[in-house]
Design a protein around this motif. Structure first.
Motif, PDB file in Angstrom:
ATOM      1  N   GLN A  84       7.517  -3.366   0.964  1.00 16.00           N
ATOM      2  CA  GLN A  84       7.901  -2.030   0.442  1.00 16.00           C
ATOM      3  C   GLN A  84       7.418  -2.300  -1.029  1.00 16.00           C
ATOM      4  O   GLN A  84       7.027  -1.318  -1.823  1.00 16.00           O
ATOM      5  N   LYS A  85       7.683  -3.454  -1.765  1.00  8.60           N
ATOM      6  CA  LYS A  85       7.307  -3.703  -3.040  1.00  8.60           C
ATOM      7  C   LYS A  85       5.791  -3.409  -3.101  1.00  8.60           C
ATOM      8  O   LYS A  85       5.301  -2.823  -4.323  1.00  8.60           O
ATOM      9  N   MET A  86       5.154  -3.871  -2.516  1.00  7.09           N
ATOM     10  CA  MET A  86       3.823  -3.717  -2.724  1.00  7.09           C
ATOM     11  C   MET A  86       3.214  -2.444  -2.427  1.00  7.09           C
ATOM     12  O   MET A  86       2.121  -1.916  -3.162  1.00  7.09           O
ATOM     13  N   HIS A  87       3.706  -1.701  -1.528  1.00 11.50           N
ATOM     14  CA  HIS A  87       3.347  -0.279  -1.308  1.00 11.50           C
ATOM     15  C   HIS A  87       3.714   0.590  -2.322  1.00 11.50           C
ATOM     16  O   HIS A  87       3.024   1.404  -2.925  1.00 11.50           O
ATOM     17  N   GLN A  88       4.975   0.337  -2.845  1.00 20.07           N
ATOM     18  CA  GLN A  88       5.364   1.048  -4.277  1.00 20.07           C
ATOM     19  C   GLN A  88       4.363   0.821  -5.401  1.00 20.07           C
ATOM     20  O   GLN A  88       4.045   1.779  -5.998  1.00 20.07           O
ATOM     21  N   PHE A  89       4.091  -0.403  -5.374  1.00 19.35           N
ATOM     22  CA  PHE A  89       3.026  -0.652  -6.304  1.00 19.35           C
ATOM     23  C   PHE A  89       1.633   0.110  -6.377  1.00 19.35           C
ATOM     24  O   PHE A  89       1.226   0.608  -7.248  1.00 19.35           O
ATOM     25  N   ILE A  90       1.076  -0.073  -5.076  1.00 19.79           N
ATOM     26  CA  ILE A  90      -0.412   0.487  -4.877  1.00 19.79           C
ATOM     27  C   ILE A  90      -0.002   2.150  -5.092  1.00 19.79           C
ATOM     28  O   ILE A  90      -0.852   2.706  -5.646  1.00 19.79           O
ATOM     29  N   ARG A  91       1.059   2.690  -4.706  1.00 17.53           N
ATOM     30  CA  ARG A  91       1.156   4.031  -4.764  1.00 17.53           C
ATOM     31  C   ARG A  91       1.457   4.404  -6.339  1.00 17.53           C
ATOM     32  O   ARG A  91       0.926   5.391  -7.057  1.00 17.53           O
ATOM     33  N   SER A  92       1.969   3.538  -7.104  1.00 20.58           N
ATOM     34  CA  SER A  92       2.015   3.867  -8.635  1.00 20.58           C
ATOM     35  C   SER A  92       0.742   3.777  -9.285  1.00 20.58           C
ATOM     36  O   SER A  92       0.267   4.470 -10.351  1.00 20.58           O
ATOM     37  N   LEU A  93      -0.262   2.674  -8.668  1.00 19.53           N
ATOM     38  CA  LEU A  93      -1.666   2.863  -9.183  1.00 19.53           C
ATOM     39  C   LEU A  93      -2.576   4.088  -9.039  1.00 19.53           C
ATOM     40  O   LEU A  93      -3.031   4.653  -9.896  1.00 19.53           O
ATOM     41  N   PHE A  94      -2.063   4.649  -7.890  1.00 21.32           N
ATOM     42  CA  PHE A  94      -2.862   5.904  -7.734  1.00 21.32           C
ATOM     43  C   PHE A  94      -2.051   7.099  -8.273  1.00 21.32           C
ATOM     44  O   PHE A  94      -2.961   8.184  -8.651  1.00 21.32           O
ATOM     45  N   LEU A  95      -0.941   7.149  -8.435  1.00 22.29           N
ATOM     46  CA  LEU A  95      -0.320   8.101  -9.178  1.00 22.29           C
ATOM     47  C   LEU A  95      -0.779   8.251 -10.852  1.00 22.29           C
ATOM     48  O   LEU A  95      -0.979   9.151 -11.331  1.00 22.29           O
ATOM     49  N   GLU A  96      -0.795   6.888 -11.274  1.00 19.34           N
ATOM     50  CA  GLU A  96      -1.215   6.511 -12.559  1.00 19.34           C
ATOM     51  C   GLU A  96      -2.585   7.023 -12.817  1.00 19.34           C
ATOM     52  O   GLU A  96      -2.852   7.814 -13.927  1.00 19.34           O
ATOM     53  N   LYS A  97      -3.416   6.704 -12.012  1.00 16.90           N
ATOM     54  CA  LYS A  97      -4.914   7.058 -12.413  1.00 16.90           C
ATOM     55  C   LYS A  97      -5.265   8.386 -11.967  1.00 16.90           C
ATOM     56  O   LYS A  97      -6.161   9.124 -12.678  1.00 16.90           O
ATOM     57  N   TYR A  98      -4.852   8.825 -10.701  1.00 11.58           N
ATOM     58  CA  TYR A  98      -5.344  10.143 -10.124  1.00 11.58           C
ATOM     59  C   TYR A  98      -4.243  11.252 -10.023  1.00 11.58           C
ATOM     60  O   TYR A  98      -4.458  12.404  -9.762  1.00 11.58           O
ATOM     61  N   GLY A  99      -3.024  10.915 -10.172  1.00 13.13           N
ATOM     62  CA  GLY A  99      -1.723  11.749  -9.976  1.00 13.13           C
ATOM     63  C   GLY A  99      -1.693  12.319  -8.674  1.00 13.13           C
ATOM     64  O   GLY A  99      -1.297  13.568  -8.375  1.00 13.13           O
ATOM     65  N   ILE A 100      -2.024  11.405  -7.745  1.00 13.88           N
ATOM     66  CA  ILE A 100      -2.075  12.200  -6.352  1.00 13.88           C
ATOM     67  C   ILE A 100      -1.266  10.885  -5.407  1.00 13.88           C
ATOM     68  O   ILE A 100      -1.235   9.671  -5.721  1.00 13.88           O
ATOM     69  N   ASN A 101      -0.593  11.530  -4.427  1.00 14.53           N
ATOM     70  CA  ASN A 101       0.327  10.674  -3.427  1.00 14.53           C
ATOM     71  C   ASN A 101      -0.367  10.288  -2.350  1.00 14.53           C
ATOM     72  O   ASN A 101      -0.262  11.301  -1.420  1.00 14.53           O
ATOM     73  N   LEU A 102      -0.915   9.179  -2.065  1.00 13.96           N
ATOM     74  CA  LEU A 102      -1.741   9.097  -0.826  1.00 13.96           C
ATOM     75  C   LEU A 102      -1.066   8.371   0.272  1.00 13.96           C
ATOM     76  O   LEU A 102       0.077   7.856  -0.106  1.00 13.96           O
ATOM     77  N   SER A 103      -1.339   8.583   1.447  1.00 11.06           N
ATOM     78  CA  SER A 103      -0.676   7.952   2.356  1.00 11.06           C
ATOM     79  C   SER A 103      -1.130   6.363   2.423  1.00 11.06           C
ATOM     80  O   SER A 103      -2.329   5.980   2.618  1.00 11.06           O
ATOM     81  N   ILE A 104      -0.009   5.453   2.559  1.00 15.67           N
ATOM     82  CA  ILE A 104      -0.428   4.315   2.457  1.00 15.67           C
ATOM     83  C   ILE A 104       0.301   3.609   3.635  1.00 15.67           C
ATOM     84  O   ILE A 104       1.580   3.569   3.994  1.00 15.67           O
ATOM     85  N   LEU A 105      -0.663   2.766   4.495  1.00 21.54           N
ATOM     86  CA  LEU A 105      -0.247   2.184   5.644  1.00 21.54           C
ATOM     87  C   LEU A 105       0.105   0.706   5.627  1.00 21.54           C
ATOM     88  O   LEU A 105      -0.458  -0.108   4.726  1.00 21.54           O
ATOM     89  N   TYR A 106       0.889   0.109   6.615  1.00 15.34           N
ATOM     90  CA  TYR A 106       0.986  -1.399   6.559  1.00 15.34           C
ATOM     91  C   TYR A 106       0.389  -1.829   7.637  1.00 15.34           C
ATOM     92  O   TYR A 106       0.256  -1.408   8.873  1.00 15.34           O
TER      93      TYR A 106
END
Length: 248
Positions: free
Chosen positions: A187-209
């Motif tokens: 969960q911590k890594m997924h949250q981190f990846i999501r934050s990177l995309f939100l910061e750079k693109y402002g978009i909420n992608l689907s992130i899979l495990y």
């Protein structure tokens, strides 16, 4: 809106009969169990069976993805498969950056960027994999590793292109090693990846495990706030197990 997605990556498994039998049985069970349409289910069979798989699944809620592509449109590359070849048989999705491609076939970020560009040129949706090794995590470098993998590949794309991506996090140290990533770590890594995309693109992608999800732990993983589904390996090869994961 973030989609719920389950992807079956069959790798180098299932012959013609096993592939077609699985898909037909899977479709029948989905219909009988009335598995709803609010999720996306993708099957990634071996190259020889992409065409027949696409024919079987055409018009259903299931989609087909290729496990790899070459970065050139055509040429003297014996044994390779181009994006245009895949598109000509109706394939529109591809897995790139898988840990096994990186490890066994020495695919570096520069090669993956070329593959991304050719896939986008042909209008493909891309399941892009990232993840750290055991050594990298032990040195507490996992976040830098994943950020760098994205920075040197996906982050070269435009906002419009980014809408064609799903990201799959694979902790390499937890795949086939007997070690298990905790829900908190994932969960911590997924949250981190999501934050990177939100910061750079402002978009909420689907992130899979993509770390050894099975029928017993899938529900607990999918309940995590930032996990939108799974890239399933071995557990997708058996029909009953995969059905349980999809139902999770």
């Amino acid at each position: 809106m973030r989609k719920k997605i389950v992807i079956a990556n069959w790798k180098m498994n299932h012959d013609f009969y096993e592939t077609t039998s699985f898909l037909r049985s899977f479709l029948r069970i989905i219909f009988e169990k009335k598995i709803n349409h609010n999720k996306e289910i993708i099957i990634a069979p071996s190259f020889p069976f992409l065409h027949i798989s696409n024919q079987i699944l055409q018009g259903t809620i299931l989609h087909v993805a290729a496990q790899n592509i070459h970065y050139m449109e055509k040429g003297s590359y014996t044994g390779e498969v181009s994006v245009s070849m895949l598109k000509s048989i109706g394939i529109q999705k591809v897995i790139l950056g898988h840990s096994e491609r990186r490890e066994f076939f020495y695919e570096k970020n520069d090669i993956l960027l070329k593959k991304i560009k050719i896939a986008l040129k042909y209008g493909f949706h891309i399941i892009f994999c990232v993840g750290e090794t055991d050594i990298e995590r032990n040195k507490n470098q996992q976040f830098n590793v994943v950020k760098n993998q994205l920075k040197e590949t996906v982050f070269h794309c435009s906002l419009n292109d980014i809408r064609s991506f799903y990201i799959a996090y694979e902790p390499i140290w937890a795949i086939g090693t007997g070690k298990t990533a905790t829900f908190e770590q994932v969960q911590k890594m997924h949250q981190f990846i999501r934050s990177l995309f939100l910061e750079k693109y402002g978009i909420n992608l689907s992130i899979l495990y993509g770390g050894s999800i099975n029928e017993n732990n899938a529900k607990d993983f999918f309940l995590q706030k930032d996990i939108d589904g799974g890239l399933i390996g071995n557990s997708s090869l058996e029909l009953e197990k995969f059905i349980k994961i999809v139902q999770s």
